[in-house]
Every structure is written in C-alpha cells, then in structure tokens.
Design an enzyme around this catalytic site. Structure first.
Site, PDB file in Angstrom:
ATOM      1  N   HIS A   1      -6.118   8.623  -9.774  1.00  0.00           N
ATOM      2  CA  HIS A   1      -4.683   8.399  -9.955  1.00  0.00           C
ATOM      3  C   HIS A   1      -4.339   7.016  -9.424  1.00  0.00           C
ATOM      4  O   HIS A   1      -4.773   6.629  -8.344  1.00  0.00           O
ATOM      5  CB  HIS A   1      -3.916   9.480  -9.203  1.00  0.00           C
ATOM      6  CG  HIS A   1      -2.458   9.201  -9.096  1.00  0.00           C
ATOM      7  ND1 HIS A   1      -1.698   8.845 -10.180  1.00  0.00           N
ATOM      8  CD2 HIS A   1      -1.617   9.197  -8.023  1.00  0.00           C
ATOM      9  CE1 HIS A   1      -0.449   8.637  -9.790  1.00  0.00           C
ATOM     10  NE2 HIS A   1      -0.379   8.849  -8.488  1.00  0.00           N
TER      11      HIS A   1
ATOM     12  N   ASN B   1       2.571   3.043 -10.579  1.00  0.00           N
ATOM     13  CA  ASN B   1       2.233   4.462 -10.475  1.00  0.00           C
ATOM     14  C   ASN B   1       3.006   5.221 -11.561  1.00  0.00           C
ATOM     15  O   ASN B   1       4.219   5.359 -11.463  1.00  0.00           O
ATOM     16  CB  ASN B   1       2.610   4.957  -9.076  1.00  0.00           C
ATOM     17  CG  ASN B   1       2.314   6.438  -8.872  1.00  0.00           C
ATOM     18  OD1 ASN B   1       2.026   7.167  -9.820  1.00  0.00           O
ATOM     19  ND2 ASN B   1       2.413   6.876  -7.627  1.00  0.00           N
TER      20      ASN B   1
ATOM     21  N   CYS C   1       1.850  13.972  -9.501  1.00  0.00           N
ATOM     22  CA  CYS C   1       0.815  12.983  -9.842  1.00  0.00           C
ATOM     23  C   CYS C   1      -0.545  13.634 -10.099  1.00  0.00           C
ATOM     24  O   CYS C   1      -1.410  13.022 -10.724  1.00  0.00           O
ATOM     25  CB  CYS C   1       0.692  11.935  -8.743  1.00  0.00           C
ATOM     26  SG  CYS C   1       2.233  11.042  -8.453  1.00  0.00           S
TER      27      CYS C   1
HETATM   28  N1  ACO Z   1       9.638  -4.938  -0.027  1.00  0.00           N
HETATM   29  C1  ACO Z   1       9.666  -5.549   1.172  1.00  0.00           C
HETATM   30  N2  ACO Z   1       9.604  -4.879   2.330  1.00  0.00           N
HETATM   31  C2  ACO Z   1       9.514  -3.538   2.251  1.00  0.00           C
HETATM   32  C3  ACO Z   1       9.495  -2.844   1.024  1.00  0.00           C
HETATM   33  C4  ACO Z   1       9.563  -3.614  -0.150  1.00  0.00           C
HETATM   34  N3  ACO Z   1       9.539  -3.065  -1.373  1.00  0.00           N
HETATM   35  N4  ACO Z   1       9.400  -1.515   1.273  1.00  0.00           N
HETATM   36  C5  ACO Z   1       9.362  -1.373   2.603  1.00  0.00           C
HETATM   37  N5  ACO Z   1       9.432  -2.589   3.215  1.00  0.00           N
HETATM   38  C6  ACO Z   1       9.425  -2.910   4.613  1.00  0.00           C
HETATM   39  C7  ACO Z   1       9.828  -1.739   5.472  1.00  0.00           C
HETATM   40  O1  ACO Z   1      11.210  -1.625   5.555  1.00  0.00           O
HETATM   41  C8  ACO Z   1       9.183  -2.100   6.793  1.00  0.00           C
HETATM   42  O2  ACO Z   1       9.992  -3.027   7.437  1.00  0.00           O
HETATM   43  P1  ACO Z   1      10.198  -2.973   9.025  1.00  0.00           P
HETATM   44  O3  ACO Z   1       8.852  -3.185   9.598  1.00  0.00           O
HETATM   45  O4  ACO Z   1      11.161  -4.080   9.289  1.00  0.00           O
HETATM   46  O5  ACO Z   1      10.743  -1.610   9.304  1.00  0.00           O
HETATM   47  C9  ACO Z   1       7.906  -2.812   6.370  1.00  0.00           C
HETATM   48  O6  ACO Z   1       8.082  -3.199   5.011  1.00  0.00           O
HETATM   49  C10 ACO Z   1       6.695  -1.932   6.461  1.00  0.00           C
HETATM   50  O7  ACO Z   1       6.983  -0.672   5.841  1.00  0.00           O
HETATM   51  P2  ACO Z   1       5.940   0.459   5.824  1.00  0.00           P
HETATM   52  O8  ACO Z   1       6.540   1.662   5.159  1.00  0.00           O
HETATM   53  O9  ACO Z   1       5.341   0.613   7.178  1.00  0.00           O
HETATM   54  O10 ACO Z   1       4.856  -0.184   4.851  1.00  0.00           O
HETATM   55  P3  ACO Z   1       3.444   0.351   4.509  1.00  0.00           P
HETATM   56  O11 ACO Z   1       2.418  -0.616   4.912  1.00  0.00           O
HETATM   57  O12 ACO Z   1       3.237   1.778   4.916  1.00  0.00           O
HETATM   58  O13 ACO Z   1       3.500   0.301   2.929  1.00  0.00           O
HETATM   59  C11 ACO Z   1       3.767   1.819   1.090  1.00  0.00           C
HETATM   60  C12 ACO Z   1       4.437   1.097   2.233  1.00  0.00           C
HETATM   61  C13 ACO Z   1       3.254   0.778   0.108  1.00  0.00           C
HETATM   62  C14 ACO Z   1       4.752   2.731   0.393  1.00  0.00           C
HETATM   63  C15 ACO Z   1       2.569   2.610   1.648  1.00  0.00           C
HETATM   64  O14 ACO Z   1       2.982   3.424   2.703  1.00  0.00           O
HETATM   65  C16 ACO Z   1       1.922   3.446   0.622  1.00  0.00           C
HETATM   66  O15 ACO Z   1       1.265   2.956  -0.263  1.00  0.00           O
HETATM   67  N6  ACO Z   1       2.047   4.775   0.730  1.00  0.00           N
HETATM   68  C17 ACO Z   1       1.517   5.672  -0.265  1.00  0.00           C
HETATM   69  C18 ACO Z   1       2.642   6.097  -1.061  1.00  0.00           C
HETATM   70  C19 ACO Z   1       2.369   6.119  -2.503  1.00  0.00           C
HETATM   71  O16 ACO Z   1       1.556   5.437  -3.080  1.00  0.00           O
HETATM   72  N7  ACO Z   1       3.132   6.952  -3.104  1.00  0.00           N
HETATM   73  C20 ACO Z   1       3.116   7.086  -4.484  1.00  0.00           C
HETATM   74  C21 ACO Z   1       3.558   8.438  -4.838  1.00  0.00           C
HETATM   75  S1  ACO Z   1       2.486   9.586  -4.240  1.00  0.00           S
HETATM   76  C22 ACO Z   1       1.217   9.509  -5.150  1.00  0.00           C
HETATM   77  O17 ACO Z   1       1.226   9.058  -6.238  1.00  0.00           O
HETATM   78  C23 ACO Z   1       0.050  10.038  -4.575  1.00  0.00           C
END
Ligand code: ACO
Length: 325
Positions: A252, A282, A115
C-alpha cells in the site's frame, strides 16, 4: 494434487485528469514541497472532479483490466469493489461498476477495510474462485478520498489522492505448490481497538453526514512499521518462500518512509519495491492495483513473477497476499 487457483488474467487502472502538486497545496495551507517530500515521498496526486465519482473511476479501471485480459465483461460472475468512498451509502459501488460494464448476472458487493481493502478483496475473491463459487472475478479498488479530507488540515490533506485499479482473476487448475500461477496465500488481520488513530468523524448511522478523515499520524506510522510485517512473514511461512524468492514487493502506497522501513525489516531488497506514492499520493484501496498496473505497464511485473501485496488501513485492518503472476 490439483487444486483451483485464482490466476491474474488482466490488470488495469485509471487516474483522474486533474493533477495537484505540493506547490499547489502550499498555496492553500501552511506547508511546503520540501516538507511533504521529506516526510512522505509524495510529489503530486490526482484529484477527482465532480463528475469523476468512485464508480466512474472504477468502471474505467475495470474496462482497462478487461481489455488487458481480452475477455468479454459478460463472462465475469463476481465483482468486488474495495472502497471507503462509495458514490452513495447504497447501492454498493460494485453494483454500479457492474451496471456500467453491462453485466447483469453473478454477484457484486463492496468491501470496506479502508487502505487494506484491496488485499481483503483479493482474499475474498480467491475464496469464491478456489471453491468453485465463481469462475471469473473483477476485483476493483476505487477511491475519491479527496471528498473525505478536511482541506484546512495540513496534517492530512497533503497525504491523499484519488484513483482506481483493477484485476481480473480467473479460476484455473494448479498443482498445489508455490510454483503455481495465482494467489498462493492471503493473510488478513484486524484489531478494532485502534479506531481513534485513523477514522472518519461522521457516517449515516451516527451523525447522518459523511464526515472528515482524522488521523494521529505518528501512531499510524508506528503501528504500520512495527506490527504489520507479521502478515508478510506469515505469507512466506505458509508458502515455504522467503524474501529472496520475491520478484516484486507492492505495498500500500501510504508513505515512502513506511514502505522502505517495512522492506528493510523484512530483508526485501529496495530494487524489488514498487513505489508510486510520489505520483499518486495515498489512494487508499486503489493504491495497490494502481501500483501493480504501473509495474505491469512498464514491463517490470511479468508472467511467472512472485509478487507480494500488503496493506494496513483504518480499524486497524491489515493483510498480505502472495501472487505468482
Ligand atoms: N506541512 C508542514 N508542516 C507540517 C505538516 C505539513 N503538511 N503537517 C504537519 N506539520 C508539522 C506539525 O505541525 C509538526 O509541527 P510542530 O513540531 O511545530 O508541532 C511537525 O510538522 C511534525 O509533525 P509530526 O506529525 O511529528 O510529523 P511526522 O514526522 O510524524 O510526519 C506524517 C507526519 C507524515 C503524517 C507521518 O506521521 C506519517 O507518515 N504517518 C503515517 C500516516 C499515514 O501515512 N497515513 C496514511 C493513512 S493510513 C494508511 O494508509 C496506512
């Protein structure tokens, strides 16, 4: 003192024709429009069809940037493509874009910094242009990330999209101060100890397969907000500028929450932040040039504006570049 600067001559982008909404995804995996919007800000993404390869998207974005610059492709002597989703392991996507534009001279190569790839590519082109090693560069970010996704994994498949964007940069004389047009500074970093947090579980040298994207989302989030702002502070320090001098912050587009938390931490006003993650998802190395082009097309980014680009990607790799448009 005069010195060469890499000045933006043109900007362009291209998005695949198929739009996939959050509701479309909710029909495939256990997710919802509400969850995706609340956690990421994403409402839809474009997904490439089989005939829309990374080089096809890159060529269309490059053509749009060349039209905007109003220059002939034959005057380009450097093509750099930032991508993690090349059409083939080799030759590079940059050479395929070069050929698609009818260019048969100069240098062409890919950059792989996930990215952060577009920031790495701008920084690299800038070194070529400001040392006289090239005169006009086409810098492309192009991705078909949908091909790397595990479509059964709701924690990753909802986050990404496909697309391409491009800049034409040209070597022009400047005065050597922050009022110059062009790339004023670039700051690149990497720390490969973070591999396990964001990676693809295959490759030609390991499994002989392409593999699928794997991510520990919370860790990426923490690092993105906690550590990445260093390269922005360093860009301000290197140029004697501050957040108040910025006209536009074009990060980004991974996640609305990461972007807004980073802007708040740096004291960058929310109205200066260009956001396209809602429409594009993304798109990895393509996200910054797609956002730049959107803000140029709608009249926000204008000649003379001070624009900060910034990204973090797998590795981790991260970086920033400060550009006077
Ligand atoms: N739909 C519904 N529920 C979901 C989904 C989904 N798509 N994905 C995960 N969940 C659930 C999980 O299973 C979890 O359930 P549980 O509590 O029963 O175990 C709950 O939602 C919370 O999951 P978390 O992973 O704790 O959610 P979080 O608030 O951290 O959000 C996310 C997840 C959006 C991926 C966040 O961590 C994030 O934005 N991280 C950055 C990652 C990113 O943007 N990466 C892109 C690539 S890297 C880059 O470009 C820099």
């Amino acid at each position: 003192m005069t010195r060469l600067r890499s000045v933006v001559r043109g900007c362009g982008s291209y998005l695949p024709r198929t739009v996939v909404t959050n509701d479309d995804l909710a029909a495939r995996v256990d997710t919802s429009d509400d969850w995706i919007i609340q956690r990421t800000g994403i409402r839809q993404r474009h997904i490439a069809e089989a005939d829309e390869t990374t080089s096809v998207l890159g060529i269309k974005a490059a053509e749009s940037a060349l039209r905007d610059a109003d220059i002939d492709p034959s005057t380009i002597d450097l093509v750099i493509c930032a991508t993690s989703t090349p059409d083939h392991t080799f030759p590079s996507t940059a050479t395929q874009i070069q050929a698609g534009l009818g260019i048969g001279a100069g240098a062409a190569f890919d950059i792989q910094a996930v990215c952060a790839g577009f920031v790495y590519a701008v920084a690299t082109a800038d070194k070529f242009l400001t040392t006289g090693a090239a005169t006009r560069a086409l810098v492309v970010g192009a991705e078909t990330f949908s091909r790397l996704l595990d479509w059964e994994d709701r924690t990753t498949c909802v986050l990404f999209g496909d697309g391409a964007g491009a800049l034409v940069l040209e070597a022009q004389p400047g005065e050597g101060h922050s009022g110059d047009r062009g790339v004023l500074t670039s700051q690149l970093r990497a720390d490969g100890r973070h591999r396990e947090k964001l990676y693809v579980d295959g490759g030609p040298g390991s499994t002989g397969t392409t593999g699928k994207l794997r991510m520990v989302g919370k860790e990426v989030f923490r690092f993105a907000v906690g550590s990445v702002t260093d390269v922005i502070a360093q860009a301000f320090a290197a140029t004697g500028t501050t957040a108040d001098d910025l006209d536009w912050f074009v990060p980004h587009q991974a996640n609305r929450r990461i972007i807004e938390a980073s802007a708040d931490k740096l004291g960058i006003a929310r109205e200066k932040v260009v956001l396209t993650v809602d429409r594009h998802g993304n798109t990895s190395a393509a996200s910054i040039p797609l956002a730049l082009d959107a803000a140029c097309r709608d009249g926000r980014i204008k000649r003379g504006d001070l624009v900060m680009i910034e990204a973090i990607g797998g590795g981790f790799t991260w970086g920033s570049a400060l550009i006077r448009w």
